[in-house]
Design an enzyme around this catalytic site. Structure first.
Site, PDB file in Angstrom:
ATOM      1  N   THR A  35       0.836  -1.203   0.000  1.00 21.60           N
ATOM      2  CA  THR A  35       0.000   0.000   0.000  1.00 21.60           C
ATOM      3  C   THR A  35       0.869   1.250   0.000  1.00 21.60           C
ATOM      4  O   THR A  35       0.395   2.324  -0.351  1.00 21.60           O
ATOM      5  CB  THR A  35      -0.893   0.036   1.263  1.00 21.60           C
ATOM      6  OG1 THR A  35      -0.073  -0.326   2.374  1.00 21.60           O
ATOM      7  CG2 THR A  35      -2.039  -0.926   1.172  1.00 21.60           C
ATOM      8  N   GLY A 122      12.217 -10.913   4.324  1.00 22.37           N
ATOM      9  CA  GLY A 122      11.146  -9.913   4.232  1.00 22.37           C
ATOM     10  C   GLY A 122      11.107  -9.014   5.452  1.00 22.37           C
ATOM     11  O   GLY A 122      10.083  -8.415   5.767  1.00 22.37           O
ATOM     12  N   SER A 124      13.395  -6.531   5.864  1.00 19.10           N
ATOM     13  CA  SER A 124      14.037  -5.278   5.463  1.00 19.10           C
ATOM     14  C   SER A 124      15.473  -5.100   5.937  1.00 19.10           C
ATOM     15  O   SER A 124      15.838  -4.088   6.521  1.00 19.10           O
ATOM     16  CB  SER A 124      13.223  -4.073   5.938  1.00 19.10           C
ATOM     17  OG  SER A 124      11.989  -4.127   5.368  1.00 19.10           O
ATOM     18  N   SER A 125      16.280  -6.091   5.624  1.00 20.25           N
ATOM     19  CA  SER A 125      17.704  -5.941   5.904  1.00 20.25           C
ATOM     20  C   SER A 125      18.271  -4.794   5.061  1.00 20.25           C
ATOM     21  O   SER A 125      19.180  -4.085   5.503  1.00 20.25           O
ATOM     22  CB  SER A 125      18.454  -7.241   5.630  1.00 20.25           C
ATOM     23  OG  SER A 125      18.097  -7.752   4.377  1.00 20.25           O
ATOM     24  N   ASP A 171       9.658   0.598   4.692  1.00 20.38           N
ATOM     25  CA  ASP A 171      10.768  -0.079   5.386  1.00 20.38           C
ATOM     26  C   ASP A 171      11.741   0.933   5.974  1.00 20.38           C
ATOM     27  O   ASP A 171      12.166   0.817   7.132  1.00 20.38           O
ATOM     28  CB  ASP A 171      11.520  -0.997   4.417  1.00 20.38           C
ATOM     29  CG  ASP A 171      10.596  -1.992   3.758  1.00 20.38           C
ATOM     30  OD1 ASP A 171       9.431  -2.084   4.181  1.00 20.38           O
ATOM     31  OD2 ASP A 171      11.032  -2.677   2.815  1.00 20.38           O
TER      32      ASP A 171
END
Ligand code: GLA
Length: 386
Positions: A35, A122, A124-125, A171
């Site tokens: 989104t 998933g 967000s490294s 993120d």
């Protein structure tokens, strides 16, 4: 992350001197997937694992970088036109270039970093790296005058320009703005946000990593974004009098109206996004009312939409979701961009042990390995450690 571990490598791989240490976390997202680039709402929080870097200006015009986990070393000039080839080093290079665009006179530095956000899960490294490097550049070369939002946007621009993923801002936002024990509802259109203390009495949040490596750079993620933009453009073309920037500005009636102007696939993608927009608001109301059963119901609905309409699931994630349902878990869904990685599960304390044991047993019987289990701790955002 262990400060001594990072420091020992920094000292060993450079000239023996120490620098400053910075940390930025990965993130979870309770609901509101895909989104952000559609101007909608997201509901993330920072976690307690992330990326730690030690950095020291070196008096040259070069960056000397060492990736501790990969045991890889790269060197590049601050004003190099192409940048390094190694993906991990492009995150540093990208942030340097974005800071220069912000008017910061970035000088050469030595940097060594390591991370404990599971890669490809998933969580967000990548954003953890961007915001950690941004925090360091801000402190060392900009007197901390660059705003948090500019660091978020520099991270996103790094993804777009140097990595090839046209991501949204969730993120980087979560990594920079996170606060301990709090989730955040962000309106990606206005960038207004609100902190929500998250202590669900009697429930726990746990991630199950399918260990299918999720990779967002490249076409499938960007294709989803293109579909959404096609629909928004088609609605704008039908209604020149309205200002349609993203799907955020579109209604269910609009979707109906442009069915003949875009592909069926585009409509299917937009259907998910419009539904997701409503679900995030539903979750906010449910959280305020303490109605976790409702939160869970909406999480399952998101999973179904991500799997069937947005098509970013995979067999392993759907299987983990099925197991959650069968174990009576309150809510479960794919978390993050999809195409692998984790499910996020809201589970009652008394069901936790049984759920984890069943998921491990059934998943490994089918796929030959257990899913990895991460208990979620909502942590603090980017910071200088010392
Ligand atoms: C990735 C992107 C984010 C967001 C999510 C899906 O994590 O980096 O911007 O689009 O996927 O919600």
């Amino acid at each position: 992350m262990d400060i001594e571990f990072v420091r020992s490598r920094f000292v060993k791989h450079f000239d023996g001197q120490t620098g400053n240490i910075y940390f930025s976390p990965g993130r979870i997202n309770l609901i509101g997937e895909h989104t952000d680039y559609n101007g909608g709402y997201v509901f993330p929080g920072a976690v307690d694992c992330g990326v730690m870097a030690e950095v020291r200006p070196n008096g040259t015009d070069k960056v000397m970088a060492y990736a501790i986990d990969l045991k890889d070393r790269v060197e590049f000039a601050i004003d190099d036109k192409e940048g390094p080839k190694a993906t991990w080093a492009r995150f540093i290079y990208g942030m340097v270039q974005e800071f220069r665009l912000l008017g910061v006179d970035v000088k050469g530095f030595n940097i060594a970093f390591a991370g404990d956000v599971p890669l490809g899960a998933g969580m967000s490294s990548s954003a953890a790296m961007e915001s950690c490097f941004g925090c360091a550049l801000n402190d060392l070369f900009a007197d901390n005058k660059i705003s948090k939002w500019d660091i978020v946007l520099a991270g996103q621009a790094t993804e777009h320009k140097y990595i090839g993923c046209n991501c949204g801002i969730m993120d980087q936002f979560a990594s920079v703005f996170g606060e301990e024990g709090k989730l955040m509802r962000l309106d990606c259109n206005s960038r207004e946000f609100e902190y929500f203390p998250f202590k669900p009495e009697g429930y726990r949040l746990v991630l199950l990593n399918s260990c299918v490596k999720h990779e967002l750079a490249g076409s499938p993620y960007n294709d989803r974004r293109n579909s959404c933009e096609n629909v928004a453009k088609a609605v704008q073309a039908k209604h020149p009098e309205r200002k349609i920037q993203t799907l955020r500005d579109c209604t269910w009636e609009d979707l109906e109206e442009v069915k003949g102007d875009v592909t069926a696939e585009d409509i299917q993608r937009a259907t998910f996004v419009l539904g997701e927009k409503d679900r995030v608001l539903g979750v906010c109301d449910a959280l305020v009312a303490g109605d976790y059963e409702k939160v869970g119901e909406l999480m399952y609905a998101t999973h179904d939409g991500l799997s069937k309409d947005y098509e970013v699931s995979c067999e392993e994630l759907d299987y983990l979701n099925d197991i959650a349902r069968e174990c009576g878990v309150t809510g479960s869904r794919i978390m993050g961009g999809g195409f692998g990685g984790c499910t996020i599960n809201l589970v009652k304390n008394e069901l936790y042990d049984d759920f984890i044991a069943t998921a491990k047993q059934r998943f490994s019987a089918k796929y030959g390995h257990e899913p990895k289990v991460y208990d979620v701790v909502i942590g603090q955002g980017s910071r200088k450690v010392c």
